[in-house]
Scaffold this active site. Structure first.
Site, PDB file in Angstrom:
ATOM      1  N   ASP A 224       2.725   6.029  -5.626  1.00 16.69           N
ATOM      2  CA  ASP A 224       2.174   6.177  -6.971  1.00 16.69           C
ATOM      3  C   ASP A 224       3.250   5.873  -8.014  1.00 16.69           C
ATOM      4  OD1 ASP A 224      -0.161   7.057  -5.812  1.00 16.69           O
ATOM      5  OD2 ASP A 224       0.357   9.181  -6.018  1.00 16.69           O
TER       6      ASP A 224
HETATM    7  N1  URA Z   1       0.788  10.508  -1.446  1.00 15.04           N
HETATM    8  C1  URA Z   1       0.602  10.598  -2.775  1.00 15.04           C
HETATM    9  O1  URA Z   1      -0.170  11.419  -3.246  1.00 15.04           O
HETATM   10  N2  URA Z   1       1.286   9.743  -3.559  1.00 15.04           N
HETATM   11  C2  URA Z   1       2.191   8.839  -3.089  1.00 15.04           C
HETATM   12  O2  URA Z   1       2.792   8.113  -3.871  1.00 15.04           O
HETATM   13  C3  URA Z   1       2.372   8.761  -1.695  1.00 15.04           C
HETATM   14  C4  URA Z   1       1.658   9.610  -0.895  1.00 15.04           C
END
Ligand code: URA
Length: 239
Positions: A102
């Protein structure tokens, strides 16, 4: 066998149309003979030269990047820059992310142009571990270790999550052995998975960092935003 114009594109930064032009101008030779036909088939042992300099096909690219906050693992999003913008490489457009993070998640991201290799990392079938360091808004109950190991049913998903390993990180600053920090190891990568798993249990992720994929640990020499090519052993360990 490869067409001569494609061979040139793969070895240099020329686009297909520029490759055709340099071929038509007689700047390219194959085994010492000038070839002006862009469709000429290049064989394995052929020696191709541009302006007298011999060209070598590059192998696939494998990169580890320490992703900082504020960068996306997408090339479509317009509100944030792509993590690919941090790379100073030829043809970044040919590369893709082997699993995404993310925009607010930091840590290890792998980038390649080898689709089979990235599939082995991302496909849940291959059970490749991804280890995250998670910081939560509220203390984590030790009982959650077995909840994560059993799998969690996320809203809108048909199947429960695969067994995940939760390891609590002791925090001396909190009373009675409480902690808000843990390592979580997953073998899949569903959309916002870590955040949704803790969300389903009534807690909120406030910081998320991926430190390891399979046996590969984020190189501590890489500051956020820095990257390096993987070595052969690292590539094989994940392939
Ligand atoms: N899980 C999440 O919620 N975000 C990420 O960036 C990676 C795994």
């Amino acid at each position: 066998m490869l067409r001569l114009d494609k061979f040139l594109c793969d070895c240099t930064e020329l686009t297909r149309s520029l490759a055709k032009k340099v071929i038509h101008k007689g700047r390219v030779s194959v085994n010492g003979i000038v070839i002006k036909d862009a469709g000429h088939a290049v064989k394995d042992r052929d020696i191709v030269c541009l302006d007298g300099n011999s060209l070598q096909l590059r192998g696939p690219t494998y990169i580890m990047l320490h992703k900082p906050e504020g960068f996306t693992c997408s090339t479509q999003e317009e509100t944030h820059p792509s993590a690919l913008d941090l790379l100073d490489v030829d043809k970044p457009d040919s590369l893709h992310f082997a699993g995404r993070l993310d925009v607010d998640t930091t840590g290890l991201i792998l980038i390649t142009d080898d689709g089979q290799w990235s599939h082995r990392i991302t496909s849940p079938k291959h059970r490749c571990d991804k280890r995250y360091r998670v910081e939560l808004a509220d203390p984590i109950d030790i009982k959650l270790i077995s909840v994560f190991a059993d799998g969690i049913q996320l809203r809108g998903e048909e199947l429960a999550t695969l067994p995940a390993k939760l390891e609590l990180i002791p925090d001396e600053t909190l009373p009675q052995g409480q902690t808000r920090q843990a390592y979580l190891t997953l073998q899949e990568g569903r959309y916002h998975q870590v955040k949704r798993m803790f969300g389903a249990l009534g807690n909120k992720v406030v910081a998320l960092h991926r430190g390891r994929i399979g046996d590969l640990t984020l190189d501590p020499e890489l500051a956020p935003g820095e990257w390096r090519y993987l070595n052969d052993d690292e590539i094989k360990s994940l392939g």
